[in-house]
Design a protein around this motif. Structure first.
Motif, PDB file in Angstrom:
ATOM      1  N   PRO A 181     -40.849 -37.840 -43.554  1.00 37.55           N
ATOM      2  CA  PRO A 181     -40.767 -36.379 -43.508  1.00 37.55           C
ATOM      3  C   PRO A 181     -40.501 -35.789 -44.880  1.00 37.55           C
ATOM      4  O   PRO A 181     -40.175 -36.509 -45.828  1.00 37.55           O
ATOM      5  N   ALA A 182     -40.617 -34.489 -44.978  1.00 34.64           N
ATOM      6  CA  ALA A 182     -40.211 -33.836 -46.220  1.00 34.64           C
ATOM      7  C   ALA A 182     -38.702 -33.906 -46.388  1.00 34.64           C
ATOM      8  O   ALA A 182     -38.187 -34.110 -47.488  1.00 34.64           O
ATOM      9  N   ILE A 183     -37.973 -33.762 -45.264  1.00 33.75           N
ATOM     10  CA  ILE A 183     -36.502 -33.789 -45.279  1.00 33.75           C
ATOM     11  C   ILE A 183     -36.019 -34.717 -44.175  1.00 33.75           C
ATOM     12  O   ILE A 183     -36.419 -34.575 -43.021  1.00 33.75           O
ATOM     13  N   TYR A 184     -35.134 -35.665 -44.539  1.00 34.71           N
ATOM     14  CA  TYR A 184     -34.473 -36.497 -43.536  1.00 34.71           C
ATOM     15  C   TYR A 184     -32.975 -36.329 -43.701  1.00 34.71           C
ATOM     16  O   TYR A 184     -32.430 -36.565 -44.767  1.00 34.71           O
ATOM     17  N   SER A 185     -32.298 -35.943 -42.620  1.00 35.27           N
ATOM     18  CA  SER A 185     -30.883 -35.599 -42.712  1.00 35.27           C
ATOM     19  C   SER A 185     -30.024 -36.493 -41.836  1.00 35.27           C
ATOM     20  O   SER A 185     -30.194 -36.545 -40.633  1.00 35.27           O
ATOM     21  N   THR A 186     -29.085 -37.192 -42.478  1.00 39.46           N
ATOM     22  CA  THR A 186     -27.969 -37.786 -41.766  1.00 39.46           C
ATOM     23  C   THR A 186     -26.669 -37.218 -42.315  1.00 39.46           C
ATOM     24  O   THR A 186     -25.622 -37.861 -42.274  1.00 39.46           O
ATOM     25  N   ALA A 187     -26.732 -36.031 -42.872  1.00 39.89           N
ATOM     26  CA  ALA A 187     -25.563 -35.253 -43.281  1.00 39.89           C
ATOM     27  C   ALA A 187     -25.951 -33.789 -43.156  1.00 39.89           C
ATOM     28  O   ALA A 187     -26.635 -33.429 -42.219  1.00 39.89           O
ATOM     29  N   ASP A 188     -25.580 -32.943 -44.086  1.00 37.27           N
ATOM     30  CA  ASP A 188     -25.936 -31.517 -44.051  1.00 37.27           C
ATOM     31  C   ASP A 188     -26.720 -31.171 -45.304  1.00 37.27           C
ATOM     32  O   ASP A 188     -26.284 -31.468 -46.416  1.00 37.27           O
ATOM     33  N   ILE A 189     -27.830 -30.488 -45.139  1.00 41.49           N
ATOM     34  CA  ILE A 189     -28.729 -30.178 -46.245  1.00 41.49           C
ATOM     35  C   ILE A 189     -28.978 -28.675 -46.280  1.00 41.49           C
ATOM     36  O   ILE A 189     -29.312 -28.079 -45.262  1.00 41.49           O
ATOM     37  N   GLN A 190     -28.856 -28.092 -47.473  1.00 43.39           N
ATOM     38  CA  GLN A 190     -29.170 -26.676 -47.677  1.00 43.39           C
ATOM     39  C   GLN A 190     -30.358 -26.591 -48.631  1.00 43.39           C
ATOM     40  O   GLN A 190     -30.315 -27.124 -49.753  1.00 43.39           O
ATOM     41  N   VAL A 191     -31.434 -25.945 -48.186  1.00 42.36           N
ATOM     42  CA  VAL A 191     -32.626 -25.782 -49.016  1.00 42.36           C
ATOM     43  C   VAL A 191     -33.014 -24.309 -49.015  1.00 42.36           C
ATOM     44  O   VAL A 191     -33.138 -23.697 -47.952  1.00 42.36           O
ATOM     45  N   SER A 192     -33.199 -23.738 -50.197  1.00 41.34           N
ATOM     46  CA  SER A 192     -33.517 -22.316 -50.314  1.00 41.34           C
ATOM     47  C   SER A 192     -34.734 -22.108 -51.212  1.00 41.34           C
ATOM     48  O   SER A 192     -34.887 -22.788 -52.234  1.00 41.34           O
ATOM     49  N   ASP A 193     -35.604 -21.173 -50.800  1.00 44.70           N
ATOM     50  CA  ASP A 193     -36.726 -20.725 -51.631  1.00 44.70           C
ATOM     51  C   ASP A 193     -37.567 -21.883 -52.141  1.00 44.70           C
ATOM     52  O   ASP A 193     -38.031 -21.886 -53.289  1.00 44.70           O
ATOM     53  N   ALA A 194     -37.809 -22.861 -51.287  1.00 40.72           N
ATOM     54  CA  ALA A 194     -38.560 -24.051 -51.681  1.00 40.72           C
ATOM     55  C   ALA A 194     -39.750 -24.254 -50.753  1.00 40.72           C
ATOM     56  O   ALA A 194     -39.801 -23.723 -49.644  1.00 40.72           O
TER      57      ALA A 194
END
Length: 459
Positions: free
Chosen positions: A245-258
């Motif tokens: 995937p573009a993003i794989y989370s096993t915690a917390d992820i913040q993505v802005s304006d991307a």
């Protein structure tokens, strides 16, 4: 770095980034992984089933920049908990330009450990060759990454070009209290078994305006032990198949304006008690899962039982921006609890017309591995069918929103509650079967169809 500081202040709390779950051998647990009835991973698939070929061309030894700055070890003997650094930064060091290469197994090109704060700008950093001897050490600790910060070291990177060609060689990795600040840089990962930018074990990474491409695992990811990640601006592309995937989370992820792109996999995967928050981002996914029984979807919220993610509620939040699903449903929740919050997001469904599936899948214990999802929509338009199986539940809350679709059109199944605020509407595209309705039935546009609550006709 001003944008990073401002973003962190706006967020108001630390943001943790997570990685994909691991098999016993350290490979990421893809969305196509199989888990037995005993909740044990019997057969796992790496985040990418197709490992990209590594470039074979090596830089000449004359291009290496080793030992030309004070306080450096000029060989590969700078050791962390495991692994080495071809070039070890010293406290207070500031490097401008140069090329830094790593060619040996378990060796990073440049980095720091301990109470070190250093900066690198305008450099070319290459992990040319030398595979990791342990996939676990690579994924959990960052061994063999092109750039690595660990043990409370802080490394700042600006205007750098970073390439990782070896197997199990992540591009940029913050581990064990290490912090990486990276801006206006390019990260290209072509080797198998590794992602683009990552944290694990309590690392911290701030990314501003990057171009990241990963051929095997997620462009934005973390792993066991999580950490902190804030991503602002840039383009993040995963090109591998299967669970890439573009993003794989096993915690917390913040993505802005991307812009986040998965060319051959889901756009986002959240495992266990972790989260992804998107602010004004553009996402796209193209789920090419091939495992038998796989349910295709753009965003997966699940629990794999790999041990890398704590049990609990997965959270997906999207404010503004857009997301496109090329195949399958937009959302799929299975073997976990989840909360999905949408506001002013433009959602483009695939040709299947499926918005959400909440059901048992290939993870967890049969009979108790359904999904439990709460969907909160505010100032949001939603279209598409929703399916909830008989061991799953959905709470759908609409405020200042419009939903056009049908829920469980084939008949009564799981526990489904729908709440329509006075300023919201539900336009039916088929008969719908739910267990609870809250709101004014006058806000339901029937189009000749019916809503049934516990088998009794509501409208």
């Amino acid at each position: 770095m001003k944008s990073r500081v401002i973003l962190a202040l706006l967020i108001g709390s630390s943001i943790t980034l997570s990685a994909c779950g691991k098999t016993a051998k350290g490979n990421e647990v893809a969305a196509d992984e199989v888990v037995s009835a005993e909740s044990v991973v019997d057969a796992a698939e790496s985040e990418s089933t197709a490992v990209a070929e590594s470039d074979t061309a090596e830089s000449s030894t004359s291009s290496k920049k080793k030992g030309t700055h004070s306080g450096k070890k000029t060989d590969s003997s700078s050791e962390s908990s495991s692994g080495t650094l071809a070039y070890s930064l010293s406290d207070g060091e500031s490097i401008s330009g140069g090329t830094y290469d790593a060619e040996n197994e378990d060796e990073s090109a440049i980095g720091a450990g301990g109470t070190v704060s250093a900066s690198v700008s305008g450099a070319v950093i290459n992990k040319i060759s030398g595979d990791a001897t342990s996939p676990d050490s690579s994924s959990f600790e960052g061994v063999n990454a092109a750039v690595r910060a660990y043990d409370n070291a802080t490394v700042t990177l600006e205007d750098c070009t970073i390439t990782a060609e070896a197997d199990n060689a992540t591009g940029v990795f913050a581990y064990d209290g290490g912090t990486i600040n990276i801006s206006d840089s390019t990260v290209n990962v072509t080797g198998g078994g590794a992602g683009g930018i990552q944290v694990a074990g309590g690392g911290t990474l701030y990314a501003d305006n990057l171009t990241v491409t990963s051929a095997s695992k997620a462009a934005i990811r973390s792993d066991r032990g999580g950490g902190t990640m804030v991503v602002n601006g840039g383009t993040y592309t995963s090109t591998g198949t299967g669970g890439c995937p573009a993003i794989y989370s096993t915690a917390d992820i913040q993505v802005s304006d991307a812009t986040c792109i998965s060319e051959n996999s889901r756009a986002v995967i959240i495992e266990g008690k972790n989260s992804v928050t998107l602010e004004n981002c553009t996402l796209s996914g193209n789920d090419q899962s091939t495992k038998e029984g796989s349910i295709k979807a753009n965003v997966l919220l699940y629990q794999s039982a790999s041990g890398d993610a704590e049990d609990g509620t997965g959270v997906f939040t999207m404010n503004g921006g857009s997301m496109k699903s090329s195949i399958g449903a937009m959302f799929y929740c299975t073997n976990t609890s989840s909360v999905i919050s949408l506001s002013n997001a433009e959602l483009e469904l695939s040709d299947t017309g499926e918005f959400m599936i909440v059901s048992a899948g290939r993870w967890g214990n049969d009979g108790s591995n359904g999904g439990n999802c709460t969907l909160n929509a505010t100032d949001q338009k939603i279209e598409g069918t929703i399916t909830v199986d008989d061991i799953s539940s959905l709470e759908l809350n609409l405020e200042k929103s419009e939903y056009t679709g049908a829920i469980n059109s084939s008949g009564q199944a799981g526990n489904v509650s729908v709440t329509l605020a006075d300023d919201s509407t539900w336009e039916l595209t088929g008969d719908s079967y739910i267990s609870e309705f809250n709101g004014d039935t006058g806000n339901i546009v029937t189009n000749g169809f019916h809503v049934y609550v516990d088998g009794k006709e509501l409208v």
